[in-house]
Design an enzyme around this catalytic site. Structure first.
Site, short mmCIF file in Angstrom:
data_model
loop_
_atom_site.label_atom_id
_atom_site.label_comp_id
_atom_site.label_asym_id
_atom_site.label_seq_id
_atom_site.Cartn_x
_atom_site.Cartn_y
_atom_site.Cartn_z
N GLU A 37 48.83 -28.25 -2.16
CA GLU A 37 49.91 -27.51 -2.84
C GLU A 37 49.37 -26.40 -3.74
O GLU A 37 48.17 -26.37 -4.06
CB GLU A 37 50.78 -28.48 -3.66
CG GLU A 37 50.01 -29.21 -4.75
CD GLU A 37 50.86 -29.59 -5.95
OE1 GLU A 37 51.56 -28.71 -6.49
OE2 GLU A 37 50.80 -30.76 -6.35
N LYS A 92 51.55 -39.62 -13.62
CA LYS A 92 51.17 -39.67 -15.04
C LYS A 92 52.26 -40.35 -15.83
O LYS A 92 53.44 -40.25 -15.48
CB LYS A 92 51.06 -38.24 -15.58
CG LYS A 92 49.88 -37.47 -15.08
CD LYS A 92 49.70 -36.22 -15.93
CE LYS A 92 48.45 -35.47 -15.56
NZ LYS A 92 48.63 -34.62 -14.39
N1 PSU Z 1 52.10 -33.75 -11.95
C1 PSU Z 1 50.78 -33.54 -12.14
N2 PSU Z 1 50.26 -32.34 -11.79
C2 PSU Z 1 51.02 -31.34 -11.25
C3 PSU Z 1 52.40 -31.58 -11.02
C4 PSU Z 1 52.90 -32.79 -11.39
O1 PSU Z 1 50.10 -34.42 -12.61
O2 PSU Z 1 50.49 -30.25 -10.95
C5 PSU Z 1 53.24 -30.51 -10.36
C6 PSU Z 1 53.34 -30.79 -8.86
O3 PSU Z 1 53.42 -29.55 -8.18
C7 PSU Z 1 54.67 -31.52 -8.74
C8 PSU Z 1 55.48 -30.79 -9.79
O4 PSU Z 1 55.26 -31.45 -7.46
O5 PSU Z 1 54.58 -30.58 -10.87
C9 PSU Z 1 56.71 -31.57 -10.24
O6 PSU Z 1 57.51 -30.73 -11.00
P1 PSU Z 1 59.01 -31.21 -11.33
O7 PSU Z 1 58.82 -32.44 -12.19
O8 PSU Z 1 59.62 -30.06 -12.07
O9 PSU Z 1 59.67 -31.53 -10.02
#
Ligand code: PSU
Ligand code: MN
Length: 303
Positions: free
Chosen positions: A23, A158
């Site tokens: 990603e 996390k």
């Molecule tokens: N959690 C992490 N590192 C990240 C992300 C989440 O530990 O880089 C990023 C990933 O791209 C994940 C996104 O898909 O954040 C989720 O964002 P949201 O909670 O807004 O869907």
């Protein structure tokens, strides 16, 4: 839809080589520059060393791109937060506007599936946020796992999230959460959370076999493989727990909401813990890339 698939990825899919999707939100919004670019390029190298082909996914000038070039990765990393973070809902908008977009787990899965890439390695996924009973903040990553047929390999989630509710949500949505060599959901920086997973699997062959069964039965949807951070890079649960609590409190006080909250928390945690959490973050991504490569190679063999 016009998707640009690099020649290398195209050839790999045609010849039945393992391909691993990567990603780009992790590059622009998940780590600081220049470590983000260094890591993104080293992860690709790690996949190649394992005998698979990497496919970093992003939207470049309005074109969904599967297999970004080194220059494109460098650009996304340098531009950082100024690049639009693209989840499922944002895909048509960023394409129509001809902009650049960094894809999250959800949107990377969508583009990977369209390109025929079945396995995807990342660090952590989005999930059900703490306090979601009030805010209703649940990442679109979870619904994507229930409908898009890509296997996502991560280090768990996390504890900026409510891990228990995240597991419940995935169970409701019919998503299997496999522990690689563990019965417990790993908590990203630490190997344990006390939360039980769907099942434990101990080899990439076994995981590939389950994916093949799912495909043969046309069950649809993805699968989540959680791979604990290597022991030597795992962090002290109390130290990281306190940093996360502090970051969550600050986000709350500042009224940070919506798509901004995850990048805000990631940045705060890195600042509070110094370079330690970043070093662990980088290592667990490599570890996931290696497992994803082995799963992809085994799955490709099953045809
Ligand atoms: N959690 C992490 N590192 C990240 C992300 C989440 O530990 O880089 C990023 C990933 O791209 C994940 C996104 O898909 O954040 C989720 O964002 P949201 O909670 O807004 O869907
Ligand atoms: Mn959200």
């Amino acid at each position: 839809m016009n998707i640009k698939i690099s020649q290398e990825v195209r050839d790999a899919i045609k010849s039945g080589k393992g391909v691993v999707a990567l990603e780009s939100t992790i590059i622009s919004h998940g780590m600081p520059y220049p470590q983000n670019v260094e890591t993104a390029l080293l992860v690709e190298e790690e996949v190649r060393k394992c005998g698979a082909v990497p496919a970093t996914i992003a939207i470049i000038n309005g074109v969904p791109t599967v297999g970004c070039s080194k220059e494109e990765i460098e650009h996304l990393g340098k531009a950082g937060l100024s690049v639009t973070k693209v989840s499922r809902r944002d895909i048509p908008i960023v394409i129509a506007k001809g902009q650049n977009g960094a894809t999250t787990v959800a949107s990377t899965m969508i583009l990977a599936e369209k390109a025929g890439v079945k396995v995807f390695a990342t660090g952590g996924i989005g999930g059900v946020h703490r306090g979601a009973e009030k805010t209703m903040d649940i990442s679109a990553d979870l619904d994507e796992l229930s409908k898009t047929d890509v296997c996502v390999v991560c280090a768990g989630a996390k504890s900026i999230l409510d891990l228990g509710l995240t597991m419940e949500y995935l169970e409701t949505k019919g998503v299997a959460v496999v522990g690689y060599g563990t019965d417990e959901l790993p908590a990203f920086f630490t190997r344990e959370s006390g939360i039980k997973l769907t099942c434990r699997m101990d080899t990439p062959e076994e995981i590939a076999k389950a994916l093949k069964v799912k495909a043969d039965m046309n069950l649809g949807g993805g699968m989540l493989v959680t791979n604990p951070i290597p022991e030597e890079y795992s962090m002290d649960a109390r130290v990281i727990g306190e940093a996360i609590d502090k970051a969550v409190t600050e986000a709350d006080e500042k009224g940070i909401k919506g798509k901004d909250i995850t990048p805000f928390l990631l940045d705060k945690i890195q600042k509070i813990t110094g370079g330690n959490s970043l070093a662990s973050n980088i290592q667990l991504v490599f570890n996931n890339a290696r497992l994803a490569s082995q799963i992809a190679i085994n799955l490709a063999k099953l045809g």
